[in-house]
Design a protein around this motif. Structure first.
Motif, mmCIF file in Angstrom:
data_model
loop_
_atom_site.group_PDB
_atom_site.id
_atom_site.type_symbol
_atom_site.label_atom_id
_atom_site.label_comp_id
_atom_site.label_asym_id
_atom_site.label_seq_id
_atom_site.Cartn_x
_atom_site.Cartn_y
_atom_site.Cartn_z
ATOM 1 N N ALA A 102 -0.465 -3.869 -5.325
ATOM 2 C CA ALA A 102 -1.175 -2.694 -5.824
ATOM 3 C C ALA A 102 -0.300 -1.452 -5.816
ATOM 4 N N GLY A 103 0.768 -1.464 -5.012
ATOM 5 C CA GLY A 103 1.656 -0.307 -4.967
ATOM 6 C C GLY A 103 1.205 0.761 -3.994
ATOM 7 N N TYR A 104 0.204 0.458 -3.171
ATOM 8 C CA TYR A 104 -0.287 1.412 -2.180
ATOM 9 C C TYR A 104 -0.590 0.666 -0.890
ATOM 10 N N ALA A 105 -0.267 1.299 0.238
ATOM 11 C CA ALA A 105 -0.630 0.738 1.532
ATOM 12 C C ALA A 105 -2.106 1.046 1.808
ATOM 13 N N ILE A 106 -2.709 0.284 2.687
ATOM 14 C CA ILE A 106 -4.104 0.492 3.073
ATOM 15 C C ILE A 106 -4.139 1.226 4.407
ATOM 16 N N GLU A 107 -4.857 2.335 4.428
ATOM 17 C CA GLU A 107 -5.003 3.073 5.678
ATOM 18 C C GLU A 107 -6.140 2.522 6.525
#
Length: 639
Positions: A381-386
């Motif tokens: 997705a190109g984003y880390a999960i917080e």
């Protein structure tokens, strides 16, 4: 001793602490073969009778056997100890009288100190008939160390049998019938303290990896096994209990799954591959019930960076009765924990021994932390999960023809992405917008991803279809966001993304549509709305001119009415005719732009009146085009 008759009759032969040492060299020759030269074949006289030997009993006490096989492992010595044998009524040539046998022994690997020994034991009490080879009796085996067979495992399997303890207790019988055997077994069995590791061979040396499978005990009660000549083996297990079990599932750096890799690696050239065994009929298996308790599964994925791992614990449940060759499905119930906090449950029915496979199973998992899945989100997705939590409910149904119907309901609660991560595998589709579109007012995303197809199709992949469905959702966030939200209900994508206006008018034509948009925005606080007013010169020009002419006529009529009031004495004067149309003035481009701008403002004001904050509403520059139709265009974005 009668030499003339060639007859020997003995009482009891007793051996105390006999020791036999057997060894096989790396070239396959047994050590005792070099001790004596081959003896010439004796040619008995034609009229000489055969030797007859009988003995009342044979007794062995404290016997031992040392066995070393350099072909398997030169440093391994197997010791059979504590051999105690009682055999009665021995005869050669064999007679029809059965031989009573009572045997007990211990078996294990020879160690340097007795403390390190972990021997198993075997006891046999029964009868042996040598004339027509057969035996029957009671067998008891306790903690027999099956790891002694590890050097003989096919190297291509990629396994190391580190430990396993076999237990047997029951009645056993076997008899030779021609070239085949008839055998039966009735009793209980167990396989305890199993430790199975993954292994590989490099430069003739075995490299042992991590533990693959293990359990503390597998108990099989009410076992009945039968082998009949020319028929498939039959095995019945009344009940089975698997306790304190562990499995490791792993994806390596090249994306290979460890379970699928078993048996696919060729044995090294130095190893002589055994001849393939003759294939026989598949065994017929019948199981009454299986109980699972204290299970644990570790999953790790080294294909993604950083690595991902998941831990399933407290797995317990049961699987009901099933049998090979029968279509009836067994009830399944399983409970457990995911990462120590999430709940896992599996309910339904399946036939694990069926051909073809059939099942009707529902699995649920709730409150699984999403942050451990951040490596996948970063890669794809190109984003880390917080932060966030995941709950799923899947239902899989496979009919005897191999047709699969599945529903995959996925609930994401408070999914929050962190910083953008550069990844060559990341999608270029707007992930953040899709998440904002799908989130409701409580921060929950609820997805239903149905899957159907044939499991007999080699190109069919459940995971591939689910990923494709998710990709379609992301693409729809760009091409048809309102359709993604409303699913085409209430008039379709055109109605949802456009507010219609009557030609020449700045008043929205469908207030109920704006009610729907306002509710959507209220439920999704992460979204912003951009409003673009459009005017159509072809449709709006004439209508706007007519409206302006009508407005001019009405203004003139109002002025005339005032004059009539002021000139009450001059009633003979001819007033302007009511409704007389004034000449329609030409409509300029600026007037059309003003109309388009008024339309956008009207939509904005209507939404503000419905409770949407002005900070979430943006009016863009007006647009004028022939054939555009009078409307205001609505487009969504993240805040």
């Amino acid at each position: 001793l009668d030499l003339g008759a060639r007859r020997i009759q003995a009482g009891e032969l007793s051996l105390q602490q006999p020791l036999l040492q057997a060894a096989r060299a790396a070239d396959g020759r047994w050590r005792h073969e070099t001790l004596f030269p081959p003896a010439p074949a004796a040619v008995p006289a034609a009229d000489a009778p055969a030797w007859h030997v009988t003995a009342q009993a044979l007794s062995i006490e404290q016997g031992a056997l040392r066995f070393q096989d350099a072909q398997a492992a030169a440093d391994t010595v197997v010791r059979v100890g504590q051999i105690r044998l009682k055999a009665q009524h021995l005869a050669w040539p064999p007679t029809a009288e059965p031989i009573a046998v009572n045997l007990s022994l211990s078996l294990g690997r020879e160690r340097s100190t007795p403390v390190q020994r972990e021997d198993g034991s075997l006891q046999w009490q029964g009868e042996v008939l040598a004339m027509a080879p057969s035996l029957r009796g009671k067998l008891r085996v306790e903690q027999l160390p099956l790891q002694l067979l590890d050097p003989y495992l096919d190297r291509a399997w990629g396994l190391q049998l580190r430990r396993a303890e076999l237990g047997l207790q029951g009645e056993f019988s076997a008899a030779r019938e021609g070239e085949a055997w008839r055998a039966t077994w009735n009793g209980d069995a167990s396989l305890g303290r199993l430790r199975l590791n993954q292994a590989s061979w490099q430069d003739g040396q075995r490299q042992v990896g991590g533990e693959l499978l293990g359990w503390q005990s597998l108990a099989l009660g009410g076992v009945a096994a039968r082998l009949l000549p020319g028929k498939p083996p039959e095995i019945t297990v009344a009940k089975a209990a698997l306790d304190d079990y562990y499995m490791r599932l792993n994806v390596d750096e090249q994306g290979r799954f460890n379970i699928r890799e078993l048996g696919t690696r060729a044995a090294p050239a130095a190893a002589s591959a055994p001849a393939p065994a003759a294939s026989g009929p598949a065994a017929l298996l019948t199981v009454g019930q299986i109980q699972f308790s204290k299970g644990e599964i570790d999953f790790s994925d080294h294909f993604v960076k950083p690595n991902y791992s998941a831990h399933l614990t407290e797995l317990q449940g049961s699987l009901g009765a099933f049998a090979t060759g029968k279509p009836a499905m067994a009830p399944l119930s399983l409970r457990g924990k995911v990462q120590g906090t999430g709940d896992l449950s599996v309910e339904g029915q399946l036939n694990p021994a069926g051909a073809p496979l059939t099942m009707d199973v529902t699995a649920k998992a709730s409150d699984i932390e999403l942050s451990p899945l951040s490596p996948y989100a970063a890669k794809y997705a190109g984003y880390a999960i917080e932060r966030g939590k995941l709950s799923t409910e899947v239902h899989y149904k496979i009919d005897p023809g191999g047709q699969l119907e599945a529903s995959n309901r996925i609930t994401l609660n408070q999914l929050t992405f962190g910083d953008k991560v550069e990844s060559p595998d990341a999608t270029t589709l707007p992930v953040l917008l899709a998440v904002a579109l799908l989130k409701d007012s409580d921060g929950v995303i609820d997805l239903d991803l149905p899957v159907s197809g044939s499991i007999n199709d080699p190109d069919f992949s459940i995971g591939g279809i689910v990923l494709k469905l998710i990709g379609n959702l992301l693409a729809k966030a760009v091409t048809a966001p309102f359709s993604l939200l409303f699913g085409g209900s209430g008039g379709g994508e055109g109605d949802a993304s456009q507010a219609a206006f009557a030609p020449g008018s700045a008043a929205p034509g469908a207030p109920e549509q704006l009610d729907k948009v306002a509710k959507m925005l209220a439920d999704r606080p992460g979204l912003a709305l951009t409003i673009t007013g459009w005017a159509d010169a072809q449709a709006d020009g004439p209508a706007l001119a007519q409206l302006q002419a009508k407005a001019g006529t009405e203004a003139e009529q109002r002025r005339e009415a005032r004059r009539q009031q002021q000139q009450q004495q001059q009633r003979a004067a001819s007033p302007a005719k009511k409704g007389e149309a004034a000449t329609a003035p030409a409509v300029s481009d600026e007037q059309l732009r003003q109309l388009a701008d008024q339309r956008a403002a009207a939509v904005r004001d209507a939404l503000i009146a419905k409770g949407i904050a002005n900070s979430r509403l943006f009016v863009s520059s007006p647009r004028v085009a022939d054939g555009a139709q009078p409307h205001a265009e609505l487009s969504l974005s993240t805040r």
